[in-house]
Design an enzyme around this catalytic site. Structure first.
Site, PDB file in Angstrom:
ATOM      1  N   ASP A 161       0.737  -1.320  -0.088  1.00 19.01           N
ATOM      2  CA  ASP A 161      -0.161  -0.027   0.123  1.00 19.01           C
ATOM      3  C   ASP A 161       0.741   1.313   0.011  1.00 19.01           C
ATOM      4  O   ASP A 161       0.750   2.227  -0.676  1.00 19.01           O
ATOM      5  CB  ASP A 161      -0.873  -0.173   1.233  1.00 19.01           C
ATOM      6  N   HIS A 189      -4.572  -3.747   6.338  1.00 18.23           N
ATOM      7  CA  HIS A 189      -4.535  -3.825   4.975  1.00 18.23           C
ATOM      8  C   HIS A 189      -5.714  -4.263   4.250  1.00 18.23           C
ATOM      9  O   HIS A 189      -6.075  -5.475   3.963  1.00 18.23           O
ATOM     10  CB  HIS A 189      -3.614  -4.833   4.710  1.00 18.23           C
TER      11      HIS A 189
HETATM   12  N1  LIG Z   1      -0.656  -8.307   2.282  1.00 19.09           N
HETATM   13  C1  LIG Z   1      -0.626  -8.019   1.163  1.00 19.09           C
HETATM   14  O1  LIG Z   1      -0.353  -6.714   0.683  1.00 19.09           O
HETATM   15  C2  LIG Z   1      -1.150  -8.860  -0.336  1.00 19.09           C
HETATM   16  C3  LIG Z   1      -1.451 -10.247   0.169  1.00 19.09           C
HETATM   17  N2  LIG Z   1      -1.657 -11.222  -0.813  1.00 19.09           N
HETATM   18  C4  LIG Z   1      -2.446 -12.350  -0.174  1.00 19.09           C
HETATM   19  O2  LIG Z   1      -1.141 -13.521  -0.248  1.00 19.09           O
HETATM   20  C5  LIG Z   1      -1.860 -14.753  -0.317  1.00 19.09           C
HETATM   21  C6  LIG Z   1      -1.140 -15.611  -1.634  1.00 19.09           C
HETATM   22  O3  LIG Z   1      -1.503 -15.112  -2.780  1.00 19.09           O
HETATM   23  P1  LIG Z   1      -1.108 -15.727  -4.152  1.00 19.09           P
HETATM   24  O4  LIG Z   1       0.410 -16.042  -4.010  1.00 19.09           O
HETATM   25  O5  LIG Z   1      -1.668 -14.859  -5.207  1.00 19.09           O
HETATM   26  O6  LIG Z   1      -1.985 -17.222  -3.782  1.00 19.09           O
HETATM   27  P2  LIG Z   1      -1.890 -18.394  -4.790  1.00 19.09           P
HETATM   28  O7  LIG Z   1      -3.077 -19.257  -4.652  1.00 19.09           O
HETATM   29  O8  LIG Z   1      -1.262 -18.339  -6.182  1.00 19.09           O
HETATM   30  O9  LIG Z   1      -0.932 -19.321  -3.886  1.00 19.09           O
HETATM   31  C7  LIG Z   1      -0.829 -19.671  -2.625  1.00 19.09           C
HETATM   32  C8  LIG Z   1      -0.332 -20.695  -2.462  1.00 19.09           C
HETATM   33  O10 LIG Z   1      -0.552 -21.058  -0.753  1.00 19.09           O
HETATM   34  C9  LIG Z   1      -0.660 -22.464  -0.520  1.00 19.09           C
HETATM   35  N3  LIG Z   1      -0.944 -22.995   0.671  1.00 19.09           N
HETATM   36  C10 LIG Z   1      -2.346 -22.890   0.981  1.00 19.09           C
HETATM   37  N4  LIG Z   1      -2.499 -23.404   2.202  1.00 19.09           N
HETATM   38  C11 LIG Z   1      -1.042 -23.423   2.543  1.00 19.09           C
HETATM   39  C12 LIG Z   1      -0.465 -23.969   3.781  1.00 19.09           C
HETATM   40  N5  LIG Z   1      -1.410 -24.403   4.943  1.00 19.09           N
HETATM   41  N6  LIG Z   1       0.968 -24.016   3.847  1.00 19.09           N
HETATM   42  C13 LIG Z   1       1.530 -23.620   3.104  1.00 19.09           C
HETATM   43  N7  LIG Z   1       0.944 -23.147   1.775  1.00 19.09           N
HETATM   44  C14 LIG Z   1      -0.185 -23.179   1.665  1.00 19.09           C
HETATM   45  C15 LIG Z   1      -1.510 -22.866  -1.891  1.00 19.09           C
HETATM   46  O11 LIG Z   1      -1.305 -24.387  -2.141  1.00 19.09           O
HETATM   47  C16 LIG Z   1      -1.001 -22.151  -2.872  1.00 19.09           C
HETATM   48  O12 LIG Z   1       0.050 -22.603  -3.839  1.00 19.09           O
HETATM   49  C17 LIG Z   1      -3.428 -14.445  -0.641  1.00 19.09           C
HETATM   50  O13 LIG Z   1      -4.009 -14.510   0.803  1.00 19.09           O
HETATM   51  C18 LIG Z   1      -3.211 -13.012  -1.121  1.00 19.09           C
HETATM   52  O14 LIG Z   1      -4.710 -12.309  -0.897  1.00 19.09           O
HETATM   53  C19 LIG Z   1      -1.653 -10.781  -2.086  1.00 19.09           C
HETATM   54  C20 LIG Z   1      -1.058  -9.532  -2.433  1.00 19.09           C
HETATM   55  C21 LIG Z   1      -0.950  -8.379  -1.437  1.00 19.09           C
HETATM   56  O1  LIG Z   2      -5.960  -7.172  -3.269  1.00 16.50           O
HETATM   57  C1  LIG Z   2      -5.958  -8.353  -2.886  1.00 16.50           C
HETATM   58  O2  LIG Z   2      -6.719  -9.373  -2.584  1.00 16.50           O
HETATM   59  C2  LIG Z   2      -4.630  -8.765  -2.794  1.00 16.50           C
HETATM   60  C3  LIG Z   2      -3.906  -7.889  -1.897  1.00 16.50           C
HETATM   61  O3  LIG Z   2      -3.914  -7.957  -0.836  1.00 16.50           O
HETATM   62  C4  LIG Z   2      -3.356  -6.522  -2.753  1.00 16.50           C
HETATM   63  O4  LIG Z   2      -3.109  -6.517  -3.665  1.00 16.50           O
HETATM   64  O5  LIG Z   2      -3.219  -5.594  -2.131  1.00 16.50           O
END
Ligand SMILES: NC(=O)C1=CN([C@@H]2O[C@H](COP(=O)(O)OP(=O)(O)OC[C@H]3O[C@@H](n4cnc5c(N)ncnc54)[C@H](O)[C@@H]3O)[C@@H](O)[C@H]2O)C=CC1
Ligand SMILES: O=C([O-])CC(=O)C(=O)O
Length: 317
Positions: A161, A189
């Protein structure tokens, strides 16, 4: 080649889309420095082991001199053993039309289990960044289930952010993003976060569109932000590891009551990281909070209290 001992760095959700960028950033030295060798521990669920095997092949094919051991596993004991740093990314991402807190029921139990694993297996000075959403509340739950690790070692990512805000300001002012400073993200967030540009330098005009940027990326890509999230998590840990000097960065950290935010909520504040051996951060104190800011900051705190209640009821004990 460097004489430093390797550090052990865990990435969860290692077969997912954020990790696909993140592991390369970490392994080539962007986070811990180009003289710091490391072991990379990659955790995902059993179902994803074949995909994760492909990620390991590609990492090897990058021929990265700092990368020592690569461990790919679905076993918490193997994954969390003696780690120095944990990037907790693995969790379900939201789809179009969802708010991040809609993920709470699905994701919070992951962070309970990983808190317990950190407590049991990790180094007691492990540094944790929670990326998986809803990140602030997941960090709170993770810390609750790891009572032997100091609370301040658990943080959640609002750096994306901050980076979004800085990039938009730089674009509008036609300046370099490095020339934008003291942008603050307060709170959760989520859409209630309060991007505060009152103290920012290089700003002419405060309006931003940070709160809905994640949703805009999902609408365009049909997938949630990944490359930018990976970069932001690297920025967060790098600044925590090496220090920020007098730069302010936003990190969601357990509140110590600063600015009237209830103690214990994982809330995004402007912080300064000291680096050195201790690797501490301090919440920037003494900022004037006007009525508008107060109402925005309280709204986000209220949302976090509601999330905490919901998360605790999911976790039960
Ligand atoms: N804080 C922030 O600014 C942001 C947070 N996110 C969040 O990050 C997370 C991951 O996003 P992506 O990589 O796009 O998702 P993705 O679906 O591509 O990858 C997530 C991975 O986590 C694995 N997973 C599920 N349960 C698990 C466990 N218990 N232990 C280890 N691995 C596990 C899944 O099998 C998958 O491979 C989401 O919750 C998303 O909303 C995404 C962007 C920004
Ligand atoms: O918006 C979402 O769900 C993924 C995220 O946290 C971001 O892009 O900031």
């Amino acid at each position: 080649m460097s004489q430093k001992a390797p550090i052990r760095v865990l990435v969860t959700g290692a077969a997912g889309q954020i990790a696909y960028s993140l592991v390369n950033f970490i392994a080539k030295g962007d986070v811990f420095g180009t003289d710091q060798p490391l072991d990379l521990i990659l955790l995902d669920i059993k179902l994803m082991m074949e995909v994760l095997g492909g990620v390991v092949m590609e990492l090897k094919d990058c021929a990265l001199p700092l990368l020592r051991e690569i461990v790919a596993t679905d076993d918490y004991e193997v994954a969390f053993k003696d780690i120095d740093v944990a990037f907790l990314v693995g969790a379900m991402p939201r789809k179009q039309g969802m708010e991040r807190k809609d993920l709470l029921t699905a994701n919070v139990t992951i962070f309970k289990g990983q808190g317990q694993a950190l407590d049991k297996y990790a180094k007691k000075n492990v540094k944790v960044i929670v990326v998986g959403n809803p990140a602030n509340t997941n960090a709170l739950i993770c810390s609750k289930y790891a009572p032997s690790i100091p609370k301040e070692n658990f943080t959640a990512m609002t750096r994306l952010d901050q980076n979004r805000a800085m990039a938009q300001i730089a674009e509008r002012l036609d300046c370099n993003v490095n020339d934008v400073n003291k942008v603050i993200i307060w709170g959760n967030h989520s859409a209630t976060q309060y991007p505060d540009v009152r103290f920012a330098t290089a700003v002419k005009n405060g309006a931003t569109m940070i709160q809905k940027r994640g949703a805009a990326v999902i609408a365009a890509r049909k997938l949630s932000s990944a490359m930018s999230a990976a970069k932001a998590s690297c920025d967060h840990i790098k600044d925590w590891w090496f220090g920020t000097g007098d730069r302010w960065v936003s990190m969601a950290v357990p509140s110590d009551g600063s600015y009237g935010i209830k103690e214990g909520l994982v809330y995004s504040f402007p912080v300064i990281c000291t680096g050195g051996d201790e690797r501490k951060y301090k919440i920037v104190q003494g900022l004037k909070i006007d009525d508008f800011s107060r109402s925005k900051m309280d709204l986000s705190a209220k949302e976090l209290e509601e999330e905490r209640e919901m998360a605790l009821s999911v976790c039960k004990d």
